[in-house]
Design a protein around this motif. Structure first.
Motif, PDB file in Angstrom:
ATOM      1  N   ALA A 101      32.741  32.954  40.829  1.00 23.37           N
ATOM      2  CA  ALA A 101      31.785  33.008  39.714  1.00 23.37           C
ATOM      3  C   ALA A 101      32.466  32.662  38.396  1.00 23.37           C
ATOM      4  CB  ALA A 101      31.157  34.398  39.641  1.00 23.37           C
ATOM      5  N   LEU A 102      33.671  33.162  38.198  1.00 19.61           N
ATOM      6  CA  LEU A 102      34.393  32.858  36.963  1.00 19.61           C
ATOM      7  C   LEU A 102      34.748  31.381  36.884  1.00 19.61           C
ATOM      8  CD1 LEU A 102      36.695  36.008  36.801  1.00 19.61           C
ATOM      9  CD2 LEU A 102      34.814  35.448  35.254  1.00 19.61           C
ATOM     10  N   ARG A 103      35.202  30.827  37.997  1.00 21.34           N
ATOM     11  CA  ARG A 103      35.534  29.398  38.009  1.00 21.34           C
ATOM     12  C   ARG A 103      34.292  28.537  37.772  1.00 21.34           C
ATOM     13  NH1 ARG A 103      39.789  28.582  43.060  1.00 21.34           N
ATOM     14  NH2 ARG A 103      41.685  28.591  41.791  1.00 21.34           N
ATOM     15  N   ALA A 104      33.157  28.960  38.326  1.00 20.89           N
ATOM     16  CA  ALA A 104      31.927  28.175  38.181  1.00 20.89           C
ATOM     17  C   ALA A 104      31.488  28.077  36.724  1.00 20.89           C
ATOM     18  CB  ALA A 104      30.815  28.794  39.029  1.00 20.89           C
ATOM     19  N   ARG A 105      31.831  29.076  35.926  1.00 21.27           N
ATOM     20  CA  ARG A 105      31.456  29.023  34.510  1.00 21.27           C
ATOM     21  C   ARG A 105      32.574  28.422  33.652  1.00 21.27           C
ATOM     22  NH1 ARG A 105      31.456  35.559  33.342  1.00 21.27           N
ATOM     23  NH2 ARG A 105      29.987  35.461  35.083  1.00 21.27           N
ATOM     24  N   GLY A 106      33.621  27.897  34.333  1.00 26.38           N
ATOM     25  CA  GLY A 106      34.704  27.241  33.626  1.00 26.38           C
ATOM     26  C   GLY A 106      35.746  28.175  33.048  1.00 26.38           C
ATOM     27  N   ALA A 107      35.736  29.439  33.464  1.00 28.58           N
ATOM     28  CA  ALA A 107      36.693  30.404  32.929  1.00 28.58           C
ATOM     29  C   ALA A 107      38.093  30.126  33.471  1.00 28.58           C
ATOM     30  CB  ALA A 107      36.269  31.822  33.306  1.00 28.58           C
ATOM     31  N   VAL A 108      39.077  30.363  32.641  1.00 30.37           N
ATOM     32  CA  VAL A 108      40.480  30.215  33.015  1.00 30.37           C
ATOM     33  C   VAL A 108      41.192  31.515  32.637  1.00 30.37           C
ATOM     34  CG1 VAL A 108      42.621  28.929  32.649  1.00 30.37           C
ATOM     35  CG2 VAL A 108      40.411  27.727  32.640  1.00 30.37           C
ATOM     36  N   PRO A 109      41.862  32.170  33.580  1.00 34.69           N
ATOM     37  CA  PRO A 109      42.491  33.452  33.252  1.00 34.69           C
ATOM     38  C   PRO A 109      43.732  33.273  32.393  1.00 34.69           C
ATOM     39  CG  PRO A 109      43.118  32.797  35.466  1.00 34.69           C
ATOM     40  CD  PRO A 109      42.119  31.773  34.976  1.00 34.69           C
ATOM     41  N   SER A 110      43.942  34.206  31.476  1.00 34.79           N
ATOM     42  CA  SER A 110      45.178  34.187  30.693  1.00 34.79           C
ATOM     43  C   SER A 110      46.267  35.007  31.366  1.00 34.79           C
ATOM     44  CB  SER A 110      44.916  34.730  29.283  1.00 34.79           C
ATOM     45  OG  SER A 110      44.431  36.060  29.347  1.00 34.79           O
ATOM     46  N   ARG A 111      45.910  35.748  32.387  1.00 36.89           N
ATOM     47  CA  ARG A 111      46.880  36.473  33.213  1.00 36.89           C
ATOM     48  C   ARG A 111      46.444  36.364  34.670  1.00 36.89           C
ATOM     49  NH1 ARG A 111      46.909  42.607  31.510  1.00 36.89           N
ATOM     50  NH2 ARG A 111      47.370  41.666  29.478  1.00 36.89           N
ATOM     51  N   PRO A 112      47.340  36.522  35.618  1.00 39.50           N
ATOM     52  CA  PRO A 112      46.973  36.335  37.030  1.00 39.50           C
ATOM     53  C   PRO A 112      45.923  37.348  37.499  1.00 39.50           C
ATOM     54  CG  PRO A 112      49.357  36.417  36.752  1.00 39.50           C
ATOM     55  CD  PRO A 112      48.760  36.855  35.451  1.00 39.50           C
ATOM     56  N   VAL A 113      45.120  36.911  38.449  1.00 38.14           N
ATOM     57  CA  VAL A 113      44.190  37.786  39.159  1.00 38.14           C
ATOM     58  C   VAL A 113      44.607  37.774  40.624  1.00 38.14           C
ATOM     59  CG1 VAL A 113      41.808  38.199  39.861  1.00 38.14           C
ATOM     60  CG2 VAL A 113      42.296  37.349  37.554  1.00 38.14           C
ATOM     61  N   GLY A 114      44.871  38.927  41.183  1.00 43.96           N
ATOM     62  CA  GLY A 114      45.286  39.026  42.571  1.00 43.96           C
ATOM     63  C   GLY A 114      44.214  39.678  43.419  1.00 43.96           C
ATOM     64  N   VAL A 115      43.996  39.124  44.616  1.00 40.93           N
ATOM     65  CA  VAL A 115      43.084  39.724  45.593  1.00 40.93           C
ATOM     66  C   VAL A 115      43.946  40.343  46.685  1.00 40.93           C
ATOM     67  CG1 VAL A 115      41.196  39.348  47.221  1.00 40.93           C
ATOM     68  CG2 VAL A 115      41.337  37.979  45.114  1.00 40.93           C
ATOM     69  N   ALA A 116      43.821  41.642  46.884  1.00 39.46           N
ATOM     70  CA  ALA A 116      44.654  42.355  47.856  1.00 39.46           C
ATOM     71  C   ALA A 116      43.847  42.764  49.076  1.00 39.46           C
ATOM     72  CB  ALA A 116      45.255  43.599  47.206  1.00 39.46           C
TER      73      ALA A 116
END
Length: 398
Positions: A101-116
């Protein structure tokens, strides 16, 4: 890829013919779930990391490749025997859906997001809940973990080695934890505590597991006089009843949900019974007093029937109050949600010893969990994904 499409891929894996799911750690169904996790990461070009303890992590990195200050989310993929579909997998699938969803709206993280996806969260195979996160945070001794055995007698060390992990390397990973700023776990609510689609956790109540081993003398069911018997089933039965009365007395809950009877013949007096007590309560004292009373009842009954008894604490988690600053931030992001404690244990509670952690809950209309009737409505799941997306966007600066 939509939540529904991912959910449809995962849903058939590990179905138990008797109902629900049976996805024990490092068994074929859970390994298939792990392969599904790796494939989801591959589809999104997210690098996958498997730590020495068998935990999985998929990383959405910022453009500069920064790895520190990560926002971790996710849950687990294993189940209890006959468990529901949502406990664990909901949090993992929702994490991938939130990144989409974040990528679809063109968002770019300023820090990593991890899926555990944490290993052996339920403790259904090796007996210690949240084993992967306990090892990661150093809240269980690696030597003890290596020696844990499943129902067939296989050690945790042997199973890890079979799957390409070096059991000598298990234990705390300060480097990995040092890269993480916080952990947010989305989970189905496991009671009827929510009357709206999404809520947040304030705390996890204290809880633990105790093993009761009763040793008597096996004999013939038809030819052994009652006065000559040393039947371990009798003190075992007294212990089950004592668990209920002690829990009522001290305002706790206590459950004997697993027992192993040897030799298990209809026409044979058992030689031994091993049973496990799960006890939880609003405060530590309620749990400790409940277990102490149950243990006294077990010893008294065992003595009366010429049976030996051994009581051992297998795991204990004291009360966890989630970090208020992180909880308040999440509440603000979501515009206000109900906040409630939970009587269920979670990896978030274990990680709280090393990181700021928080939990989001999705409404459970049946109030049933750890059973096939566990359920969440699609609209509530969508609300949970949206809530997690908003929280990750805020925490990761996406």
């Amino acid at each position: 890829m939509t939540f529904d499409a991912m959910w449809a891929e995962l849903l058939p894996v590990g179905r138990d013919p008797a109902g629900g799911y049976r996805r024990f750690a490092f068994t074929p169904p859970e390994l298939e779930c792990r392969a599904w996790f790796a494939e989801q990461a591959r589809r999104r070009a997210l690098p996958v990391e498997r730590d020495a303890n068998g935990n999985l992590f998929a990383w959405w990195l910022p453009p500069d490749g920064r790895r520190g200050g990560a926002v971790l989310t996710g849950s687990h993929l294993d189940s209890v025997p006959g468990g529901g579909a949502f406990d664990g997998p909901l949090g993992v699938v929702s994490a991938f859906a939130a990144i989409d969803a974040l990528r679809a709206r063109g968002a770019v993280p300023s820090r990593p997001v991890g899926v555990a996806a944490f290993a052996e969260e339920e403790g259904a195979r090796f007996g210690v809940a949240c084993l992967g996160s306990r090892l990661l945070t150093g809240t269980i001794d690696p030597d003890r973990a290596r020696g844990l055995r499943d129902g067939s007698g296989r050690s945790f060390a042997a199973v890890l080695a079979e799957h390409g992990l070096d059991p000598a390397l298990i234990g705390p990973d300060d480097d990995l934890l040092g890269r993480c700023a916080c952990f947010v776990e989305l989970h189905i609510e496991q009671g009827r505590g929510l009357d709206v689609p999404v809520g947040a956790a304030s705390a996890i109540v204290p809880h633990g597991r105790w093993r009761f081993g009763f040793t008597g003398a096996g004999d013939h069911a038809g030819t052994t006089a009652l006065a000559d018997r040393r039947d371990p089933m009798l003190p075992f039965a007294r212990t089950v009843l004592a668990a209920r009365s002690a829990a009522e007395r001290f305002g706790a809950v206590a459950t004997v949900g697993k027992a192993e009877i040897v030799p298990g013949g209809v026409n044979a007096i058992p030689s031994s019974v091993t049973a496990w007590l799960d006890a939880r309560g609003p405060v530590d004292d309620a749990v400790r007093r409940t277990v102490a009373e149950v243990a006294r009842a077990a010893r008294d009954a065992a003595s009366a029937h010429g049976v030996a008894v051994d009581v051992a604490e297998e795991s204990y988690s004291p009360a966890v109050a989630f970090r208020r600053e992180l909880l308040d931030r999440i509440i603000r992001v979501l515009g206000g949600v109900p906040v409630l404690p939970t009587g269920a244990g979670h990896d978030a509670g274990v990680l709280a010893a090393r990181l700021p952690t928080a939990m989001l809950f999705v409404r459970n209309p049946t109030g049933v969990s750890h059973a096939p009737a566990e359920h969440a409505e699609p609209s509530d799941v969508a609300a949970g994904v949206a809530a997690l997306t908003a929280v990750l966007a805020d925490l990761a600066g996406a």
